[in-house]
Design a protein around this motif. Structure first.
Motif, mmCIF file in Angstrom:
data_model
loop_
_atom_site.group_PDB
_atom_site.id
_atom_site.type_symbol
_atom_site.label_atom_id
_atom_site.label_comp_id
_atom_site.label_asym_id
_atom_site.label_seq_id
_atom_site.Cartn_x
_atom_site.Cartn_y
_atom_site.Cartn_z
ATOM 1 N N GLN A 114 -15.500 -127.356 61.953
ATOM 2 C CA GLN A 114 -14.948 -127.342 60.586
ATOM 3 C C GLN A 114 -14.186 -128.639 60.287
ATOM 4 N N TYR A 115 -13.503 -129.144 61.308
ATOM 5 C CA TYR A 115 -12.698 -130.362 61.124
ATOM 6 C C TYR A 115 -13.600 -131.554 60.772
ATOM 7 N N ARG A 116 -14.769 -131.594 61.393
ATOM 8 C CA ARG A 116 -15.704 -132.685 61.098
ATOM 9 C C ARG A 116 -16.122 -132.639 59.625
ATOM 10 N N GLU A 117 -16.303 -131.428 59.089
ATOM 11 C CA GLU A 117 -16.640 -131.289 57.658
ATOM 12 C C GLU A 117 -15.494 -131.822 56.792
ATOM 13 N N VAL A 118 -14.272 -131.462 57.183
ATOM 14 C CA VAL A 118 -13.092 -131.900 56.423
ATOM 15 C C VAL A 118 -13.012 -133.423 56.419
ATOM 16 N N ILE A 119 -13.154 -134.022 57.597
ATOM 17 C CA ILE A 119 -13.022 -135.483 57.716
ATOM 18 C C ILE A 119 -14.132 -136.189 56.964
#
Lengths: 138, 464
Positions: A114-119
């Motif tokens: 999910q963090y990769r999507e945010v970044i």
């Protein structure tokens, strides 16, 4: 890449979600009542004996402090003879370790995805112009 | 950080007021925790004996020193309401953040319920001592929570100023008890040489004692929740947090020293109000009154701080759509997360009235422990993704990564200690967080706007 557009949640759905998480909390509070969790076991061997301060192996100073607290030898015996049992059930221990480790593994792994999507949404795809702009702004 | 709320039909962007100083931060952290010195810590004596409790006090003190160091560095950089929740959002990812938010809300709301029960029980005890036996404590529980929620609703400055005054009084009550026990003349009032015994359960008892050793410090990390409302987060949070942990180390050591010199360990291990009992044994009526008021103030300060922190964590989750957005509103006049404050009142009251105090307290402690475990991962990633020369910190903690690894190791031992006493509760609470995590991934995450989860003016993290 196009940015993700989140769904709008209506009030009924918001209420349902709030109540659902509360329901989960209450269920988890009550579950232990249905499982064996009590590790305390009273020492039954002393119940038939005549109880004195000496039989409780209490020194004169300890006896004085018990009495200052308003306890006679019978009342003190109930507390003194109440002991914990620290016998370890290896199967339960292994299950508990697996549950805790598995939980953190799952949470960290999904969070990373999910963090990769945010970044990517915040800074653009890796190596893009947006990255450089952010760093210049700093 | 700002938040939209409706006022007169218009949407406005408003923010919380930046009015707090390091004393307020100290009052928030120590206020939540200090009740643990008045009651709760002593259950570690039952688990492992008096020396076992002392070892637990210091070992858990080391755990919380790591927490304070790590928190001070990250929060001095991530200055936003939600504390560790906001840190998780920026450093690990949404699912971890959702879990951390839940840890905070559950830990504080359940602790608040236990605090309110203590106030009710103390009122019933006073009534009984003055000839009004059988007083129902439940209305006092509700009144305590309602009054403190009103205080929180009206503004953070007054809330934490009140907390500062009553927390300071409670701390001074412990100092007064220590002085009143004539510590310079061992054997006169304090009888350590006669009352201290060998470890009654050996070293396994010492490990078991670690679970309740958490009570000496549980909640100090709540200082981070004030990050969005302090005038200078980079200065106030480290000062207030590290000052708080030092205060608690002193208070915990004095508490142990006086109590174990006055009471047999078996009594101490099950006492409801050990410090008040200590004053009773000394036989000084003034000291008894001071300790009674100190106990009452400590419980109220703790409940007050818990309302403050739980509401901010719940509000932050609403603001980010991890929970319903309705909760993410700030009062247009008082600048407080008023909907989150009000929503949590009946929940805290219901926790208090479940009759499951053991489970409620274990839930609170375990939620805190899960949060500390997260902090160790969080710190390692924070330094790796944004090295010291990449973003400016208000405070840099020394000896990295030793505190992070020490924290992780100590958390593992405390999980084992919890397993020894409350294995079934441990599994059921883990089941709650696992089901809640799956629910977040499958349902709540669809409402979350991805880019909004990163609001700090930081560069792109390394490795992403």
């Amino acid at each position: 890449m196009t940015n993700y557009i989140p769904k709008i949640q209506h009030k009924r759905g918001q209420l349902f979600d709030s109540l659902f998480i509360l329901f989960l909390v209450y269920v988890s509070l009550y579950i232990p009542l249905f499982m064996e969790s009590d590790t305390k076991s009273a020492d039954e061997t002393t119940s038939v004996q005549v109880i004195t301060w000496e039989s409780l192996n209490v020194s004169p100073v300890e006896q004085e402090q018990w009495q200052k607290l308003g306890f006679d030898e019978l009342a003190a015996a109930e507390i003194i003879n109440d002991r914990f049992d620290y016998t370890i059930d290896p199967v339960m221990l292994i299950i508990t370790v697996l549950v805790i480790v598995g939980y953190f593994f799952f949470v960290l792994r999904v969070s990373d995805r999910q963090y990769r999507e945010v970044i990517e949404e915040k800074f653009g795809a890796a190596g893009s112009r947006a990255t450089n702009e952010q760093e210049d702004a700093r | 950080m700002s938040q939209s709320t409706s006022s007169g039909g218009e949407q406005k962007r408003i923010s919380m007021l930046k009015v707090l100083n390091p004393f307020h931060v100290w009052a928030l952290g120590v206020g939540i925790v200090l009740v643990g010195e008045f009651m709760g810590w002593n259950f570690s004596v039952a688990k492992g004996g008096a020396y076992g409790a002392l070892i637990a006090c210091w070992v858990i003190g080391l755990l919380y020193s790591c927490v304070a160091m790590i928190d001070s560095e990250v929060t001095s950089t991530v200055a936003a309401a939600g504390g560790q929740y906001t840190q998780a959002k920026h450093i690990i990812g949404p699912l971890m953040a959702f879990n951390v938010g839940l840890y905070l809300v559950m830990a504080y709301t359940m602790l608040e319920a236990a605090d309110a029960l203590i106030v009710g029980d103390l009122m019933a005890a006073v009534a009984s001592a003055t000839g009004y036996a059988d007083l129902n404590p439940q209305p006092f529980v509700v009144l305590t929570i309602a009054f403190l929620a009103w205080l929180n609703y009206r503004g953070v400055f007054m809330t934490l100023t009140v907390n500062f005054v009553i927390t300071l009084f409670a701390f001074l009550a412990i100092i007064a008890l220590f002085i009143g026990s004539d510590p310079l003349n061992p054997g006169n009032i304090l009888k350590h040489s006669d009352l201290l015994t060998e470890l009654p359960y050996g070293w396994i008892g010492v490990v078991a004692a670690l679970q309740f050793g958490m009570w000496y410090y549980l909640g100090i990390e709540g200082t981070c929740q004030a990050a969005e409302e302090v005038r200078s987060a980079g200065r106030s949070i480290p000062l207030g947090t590290i000052g708080g942990i030092l205060t608690l180390l002193v208070a915990a050591t004095l508490t142990w020293y006086v109590s174990t010199g006055l009471m047999p360990w078996q009594y101490l291990g099950q006492a409801t109000t050990p410090l008040y009992d200590a004053a009773s044994i000394i036989g000084n009526p003034s000291l008894q009154i001071v300790l009674f008021i100190g106990t009452m103030f400590a419980a109220i300060a703790s409940a007050n701080g818990c309302i403050n922190d739980a509401a901010r964590a719940w509000f932050s989750m609403g603001r980010d759509r991890y929970m319903p957005t309705w909760f993410g509103a700030i009062h247009p006049h008082y600048r407080t997360p008023f909907r989150a404050i009000i929503f949590l009142i009946p929940i805290a009251v219901s926790f208090a009235f479940t009759g499951l105090l053991d489970q409620v307290i274990t839930f609170s402690i375990l939620s805190g422990l899960l949060g500390y475990t997260f902090m160790s991962f969080n710190m390692v990633r924070f330094r790796k993704m944004w090295p010291l020369d990449v973003i400016k910190r208000g405070y840099i903690h020394p000896f990295h990564p030793i505190p992070a690894f020490t924290l992780l190791g100590l958390c593992s031992v405390v999980y084992f200690a919890t397993f020894l006493g409350y294995g079934a509760s441990l599994l059921s609470i883990m089941a709650f967080y696992i089901v809640a995590s799956v629910w977040f991934v499958k349902r709540r995450y669809q409402f979350v706007k991805r880019a909004d989860q990163f609001t700090m003016p930081w560069p792109r993290p390394k490795g992403y």
